[in-house]
Structures are given as C-alpha cells and as structure tokens.
Design a protein around this motif. Structure first.
Motif, PDB file in Angstrom:
ATOM      1  N   SER A   1       0.812  -1.217   0.000  1.00 48.97           N
ATOM      2  CA  SER A   1       0.000   0.000   0.000  1.00 48.97           C
ATOM      3  C   SER A   1       0.848   1.270   0.000  1.00 48.97           C
ATOM      4  CB  SER A   1      -0.933   0.014   1.214  1.00 48.97           C
ATOM      5  OG  SER A   1      -0.179   0.135   2.402  1.00 48.97           O
TER       6      SER A   1
ATOM      7  N   GLY B   1       0.136   6.080  -2.397  1.00 56.13           N
ATOM      8  CA  GLY B   1      -0.614   5.469  -1.311  1.00 56.13           C
ATOM      9  C   GLY B   1      -1.194   6.448  -0.309  1.00 56.13           C
TER      10      GLY B   1
ATOM     11  N   GLN C   1      -4.838   0.648   5.630  1.00 58.49           N
ATOM     12  CA  GLN C   1      -4.390  -0.254   4.573  1.00 58.49           C
ATOM     13  C   GLN C   1      -3.229  -1.124   5.048  1.00 58.49           C
ATOM     14  OE1 GLN C   1      -3.715   1.959   0.865  1.00 58.49           O
ATOM     15  NE2 GLN C   1      -4.902   3.609   1.745  1.00 58.49           N
TER      16      GLN C   1
END
Length: 323
Positions: free
Chosen positions: A30, A249, A296
């Motif tokens: 991520s 990300g 995440q």
C-alpha cells in the motif's frame, strides 16, 4: 516524540533487513508500487491515465559497499530505460548516498554522471533527493559539478534548515522540490519547532513560485495546498510553473481531484523491497500521515500508533524465529 520514534526506527538496520523479508505480510504494497521495475511501470501507467505524472525512487538504505552502490546504479539505469521504452510520464528521484556518497565522493560522482548522461539522452529529468545534514553540502557539490555539463537535474530544499533560504536563492534557476524535512537534525542547524518549520516552508514556496524556474510543492496538507492555490491566483502564476506532489498510497482521492482541477500533479513512486526506512521517515516528517494509510497497512481494529510499534515488534519477532 513521535518524530524521534519513527526516525529511530528508520535507522534500525535490523528492522530494515527484517522488513525486506516480511514487507508484503505487513501490507507494504500500500506504500510502495511494487518490488520490481515491471510492477512500478504498471502503477505509473495507471496514474498517467488519470493525468498524473510520476517520480520514481529505487528504494535503498545503508549503502556502504561499492558493489551495492554499483548495483543500485544499474537498477536506476534500468528504470531510465524502462521510462523511455514505455514512453510514460515519469522521471527519477535518487539519493546520492545510495550511489556511493558515504563510500567515496568521486566514485559517487561517476555513478551519478552515468545516470544523468543516459537520462539526458532520453530527455528524462533527475532529481537529487536530499538527506540529513551530514550529506547536505556534498550533495549540493555533486549537483554543482554535474550542472556544468547537464541541465536535466534538480534537487530538494528542506524547510527545517536555517540555510534553506540561501540555498533556494542560489538554486532558483533549478527545478526544485520543496519539503519540510524528514530527518532528526540538531538545533544548531535546523528549526525544531513545528510552527517555525511550517512558516519557513510557506516562505520558501512563495519565494520559488515568484522567482524560480519550476516549483514542486510536496505536501499532503490541504491547508498548504489551499494557500498555494490562492497565492498563485493572486500573483498570476501560471499552472505550468509549478506542481503538487504527494507520495504513492497517500490521499489518493485528493491526488485525483487536483489533477482533475487542472493542476500539474506528480506522485512519488517508491519501489523495491527496501521500503522500511523510507516509510518510517514519512511518518517522522508528518505523523498525521499514519492516519492516511494505517487502515491499509494494519488491521482496521488496530490503534494507529500502536500499529507502527506492533509492526516494528513483529518484524523483530519474525526475524528471530528464522535464526
């Protein structure tokens, strides 16, 4: 306190080594765009399709052997070739320390010259990422030396350094990325209070927007972004004179929104398995960043700050079990 914690973690070679083995298990995908060039190119093409350019960082930490620096150089040259071959909208960000600055200045210069020369041949920009104070002046020296022969290079100005205003004046004719700074620096050379760093950051951005060649504003802070929007409008600064930058990300929706609004936008694309130090410094730079990716990277039920500590602890435990 949080900044010190994250910087300490970023410099822990044991945890960096463990992260290489277990990164994917901790959700590193991520925050990095893949472990190899092919995966990174896929992500770059996806972002390009949304009108977002990319700057690519081949991650690497603690390079103190010539063979490792040479391997890093070859990898970056391969990235340059891939950008050219795939005709993607991307350029290179690199750290001189990864290419031998801590080993030998002349050796590092030759490695950089090979990369910059190949990139110049293809019309690809190379950005020198700046590191801690001990490497600051040598990095500027490398930039000065290579600028005698090449015009496709630029660098980063870190707002927490007292010298930053002189540096931005000296290098106003370069494409510059302006950041707050992500290393722990002594009060003798840098501001340590958040308010002072934030104030200097805005001052540097405004100076380069008014006097500089091209300004890359690297921030996830919507307050700074809104300030810049207002400033460029008030001073009739065209959009082709600046861009916003964010990390892969982080704040994905805002990245897309700014691109849709017509602003130049570049996403910082790190790739490789040596991601741990990079990620910890991003949290040190702005601890609020943890809230942008924690869901995440860690379990949704995990407290965000405890999540980072748990991640560090888990890396240690996993590595010990393999011994």
């Amino acid at each position: 306190m949080l900044k010190d914690l994250f910087i300490g973690l970023s410099q822990n070679q044991f945890l960096n080594s463990a992260a290489k083995k277990y990164g994917l298990k901790l959700g590193a995908q991520s925050v990095v765009a893949g472990t190899n060039i092919e995966e990174a190119i896929v992500k770059i093409k996806e972002l390009n399709a949304h009108g977002i350019a990319c700057t690519v960082d081949n991650l690497g930490e603690f390079v103190n052997q010539k063979e490792d620096a040479t391997a890093a150089k070859e990898q970056i040259l391969a990235v340059v070739e891939a950008i050219h071959e795939h005709e993607v909208d991307a350029h290179i960000s690199l750290k001189p320390s990864q290419l031998g600055l801590d080993i030998d200045y002349s050796f590092c210069l030759e490695n950089l010259k090979e990369i910059v020369s190949k990139a110049h041949e293809y019309g690809i920009f190379i950005n020198f990422d700046m590191e801690d104070h001990g490497r600051l002046q040598p990095s500027f020296d490398l930039l000065d030396e290579l600028s005698k022969s090449y015009d496709n290079i630029g660098t980063v100005i870190q707002a927490y350094f007292y010298r930053a205003i002189e540096d931005i004046e000296k290098y106003k004719n370069y494409r510059l990325r302006i950041v707050k700074g992500a290393y722990k620096e002594p009060a003798e050379v840098a501001y340590t209070a958040k308010e002072e760093i934030d104030s200097n950051y805005i001052k540097l951005i405004e100076y380069h927007l008014l006097h500089g060649k091209f300004t890359s504003i690297a921030t996830h802070d919507h307050h700074v972004i809104n300030h810049v929007k207002k400033f460029v409008k008030e001073h009739d600064i065209p959009n082709d004179q600046f861009e916003f930058q964010m990390l892969y990300g982080f704040r994905k929706e805002m990245q897309l929104e700014l691109a849709k609004e017509g602003y130049n936008f570049t996403t910082y694309i790190p790739f490789g398995d040596d991601w741990y130090g990079y990620y910890m410094r991003r949290l040190a730079e702005r601890p609020q960043n943890i809230n942008l990716v924690a869901k995440q990277v860690f379990n949704k039920k995990t407290n965000t700050i405890l999540g980072v500590a748990a991640g560090a602890f888990l890396l240690g435990r996993l590595s010990k079990k393999k011994k």
